[in-house]
Design an enzyme around this catalytic site. Sequence first.
Site, PDB file in Angstrom:
ATOM      1  N   ASN A   1       0.885  -1.174   0.000  1.00 17.72           N
ATOM      2  CA  ASN A   1       0.000   0.000   0.000  1.00 17.72           C
ATOM      3  C   ASN A   1       0.916   1.215   0.000  1.00 17.72           C
ATOM      4  O   ASN A   1       1.468   1.569   1.026  1.00 17.72           O
ATOM      5  CB  ASN A   1      -0.889  -0.041   1.256  1.00 17.72           C
ATOM      6  CG  ASN A   1      -1.691   1.242   1.435  1.00 17.72           C
ATOM      7  OD1 ASN A   1      -1.785   2.053   0.525  1.00 17.72           O
ATOM      8  ND2 ASN A   1      -2.273   1.403   2.619  1.00 17.72           N
TER       9      ASN A   1
ATOM     10  N   GLU B   1      -5.778  -4.519  10.415  1.00 18.57           N
ATOM     11  CA  GLU B   1      -4.729  -3.533  10.663  1.00 18.57           C
ATOM     12  C   GLU B   1      -5.040  -2.774  11.946  1.00 18.57           C
ATOM     13  O   GLU B   1      -5.830  -1.820  11.930  1.00 18.57           O
ATOM     14  CB  GLU B   1      -4.645  -2.533   9.502  1.00 18.57           C
ATOM     15  CG  GLU B   1      -4.356  -3.178   8.176  1.00 18.57           C
ATOM     16  CD  GLU B   1      -3.732  -2.200   7.187  1.00 18.57           C
ATOM     17  OE1 GLU B   1      -2.613  -2.457   6.759  1.00 18.57           O
ATOM     18  OE2 GLU B   1      -4.351  -1.169   6.899  1.00 18.57           O
TER      19      GLU B   1
ATOM     20  N   SER C   1       3.117  -1.915  10.484  1.00 16.80           N
ATOM     21  CA  SER C   1       4.558  -2.022  10.759  1.00 16.80           C
ATOM     22  C   SER C   1       5.113  -3.423  10.501  1.00 16.80           C
ATOM     23  O   SER C   1       6.000  -3.886  11.218  1.00 16.80           O
ATOM     24  CB  SER C   1       4.874  -1.554  12.180  1.00 16.80           C
ATOM     25  OG  SER C   1       4.466  -0.209  12.345  1.00 16.80           O
TER      26      SER C   1
ATOM     27  N   LYS D   1       0.206   4.235  -0.374  1.00 20.02           N
ATOM     28  CA  LYS D   1      -0.401   5.460   0.197  1.00 20.02           C
ATOM     29  C   LYS D   1      -0.109   6.650  -0.715  1.00 20.02           C
ATOM     30  O   LYS D   1      -0.056   6.487  -1.926  1.00 20.02           O
ATOM     31  CB  LYS D   1       0.086   5.666   1.647  1.00 20.02           C
ATOM     32  CG  LYS D   1      -0.109   4.409   2.490  1.00 20.02           C
ATOM     33  CD  LYS D   1       0.013   4.655   3.959  1.00 20.02           C
ATOM     34  CE  LYS D   1      -0.202   3.330   4.688  1.00 20.02           C
ATOM     35  NZ  LYS D   1      -0.216   3.485   6.142  1.00 20.02           N
TER      36      LYS D   1
ATOM     37  N   GLY E   1       2.219   2.452  10.785  1.00 17.36           N
ATOM     38  CA  GLY E   1       3.202   3.517  10.640  1.00 17.36           C
ATOM     39  C   GLY E   1       3.866   3.940  11.940  1.00 17.36           C
ATOM     40  O   GLY E   1       4.560   4.948  11.998  1.00 17.36           O
TER      41      GLY E   1
ATOM     42  N   HIS F   1      -9.618   1.514   4.422  1.00 19.27           N
ATOM     43  CA  HIS F   1      -8.374   1.692   5.181  1.00 19.27           C
ATOM     44  C   HIS F   1      -8.636   2.656   6.341  1.00 19.27           C
ATOM     45  O   HIS F   1      -9.407   3.603   6.205  1.00 19.27           O
ATOM     46  CB  HIS F   1      -7.271   2.224   4.263  1.00 19.27           C
ATOM     47  CG  HIS F   1      -5.929   2.186   4.914  1.00 19.27           C
ATOM     48  ND1 HIS F   1      -5.523   3.151   5.802  1.00 19.27           N
ATOM     49  CD2 HIS F   1      -4.931   1.277   4.844  1.00 19.27           C
ATOM     50  CE1 HIS F   1      -4.313   2.819   6.235  1.00 19.27           C
ATOM     51  NE2 HIS F   1      -3.929   1.697   5.675  1.00 19.27           N
TER      52      HIS F   1
ATOM     53  N   GLU G   1      -7.019   5.036   7.462  1.00 18.41           N
ATOM     54  CA  GLU G   1      -6.775   6.454   7.148  1.00 18.41           C
ATOM     55  C   GLU G   1      -7.959   7.054   6.409  1.00 18.41           C
ATOM     56  O   GLU G   1      -8.267   8.241   6.572  1.00 18.41           O
ATOM     57  CB  GLU G   1      -5.468   6.578   6.332  1.00 18.41           C
ATOM     58  CG  GLU G   1      -4.260   6.323   7.225  1.00 18.41           C
ATOM     59  CD  GLU G   1      -3.049   5.718   6.533  1.00 18.41           C
ATOM     60  OE1 GLU G   1      -2.969   5.763   5.297  1.00 18.41           O
ATOM     61  OE2 GLU G   1      -2.181   5.184   7.254  1.00 18.41           O
TER      62      GLU G   1
END
Length: 252
Positions: A9, A168, A214, A11, A174, A96, A98
């Site tokens: 991904n 996730e 991560s 991003k 991250g 996702h 985000e």
Amino acid sequence: MRKNIVAGNWKMNTTVPEGVALAKEVNAALKGTKANCDVIICVPFTHLVPVNDVIDNTVLGLGAENCADHASGAYTGEVSAPMVASTGARYVILGHSERRQYYGETSETLREKVALALENGLTPIFCIGEVLEERENGTYNEVVRKQIEEGLFNLCAEGFSKIILAYEPVWAIGTGKTATADQAEDMHAFIRSVIEEKYGKEVAENTSILYGGSCKPSNAKELFAKPDVDGGLIGGASLKCADFMGIVEAFN
Ligand code: PGA
């Protein structure tokens, strides 16, 4: 049997020339090895066409990171599932964290997106996961169950069987803080049991459930060794070919 999958991904990273160069590098690396899993890269919309031109879809699958909740029309700035499919991409990340956190995506919009993705022959990589507070107050299983039920359980078994899930934990994305392999396995087994309750054992056993947050070459092997962890959705470490390949090779 379900597939093992490593999906990148990207991003909102790389310009088009940088992205094309990275895709070429990953494609070449995959041609030189025998990957024991499906490998996918999910890239920004602007990159789909030029990246599709330089990769071999038999070794590297291509996906988008989102699509619109409408098929076409007056939705300035949006990119639809038919548009994504017309680039040659075969996958799309949906839900996702985000997108849920920063762009207010709800289960209701996600149901529309999933339906449009499936109608257009795209495989959704549907993301679920709890935030730190929910991990700490012990409500994480119920949070994840609700995300799956609300986002996906309107599908018939045939539709659901086309979904790839990605667990996730938001606190691990991250942050450099990975869920332990045991924490990941517990959640993945729970997710599989939730699927089984609704669709039965066969569908549950055939669903690929990826871990994201991560994930890197140094921890991928331990995570992927768990029976219910079927691969990874990789953010930061997918931006360097060597790191991404290190994760792919965790299946060797
Ligand atoms: P990360 O991101 O690997 O950089 O933690 C994973 C993701 O958000 O898909």
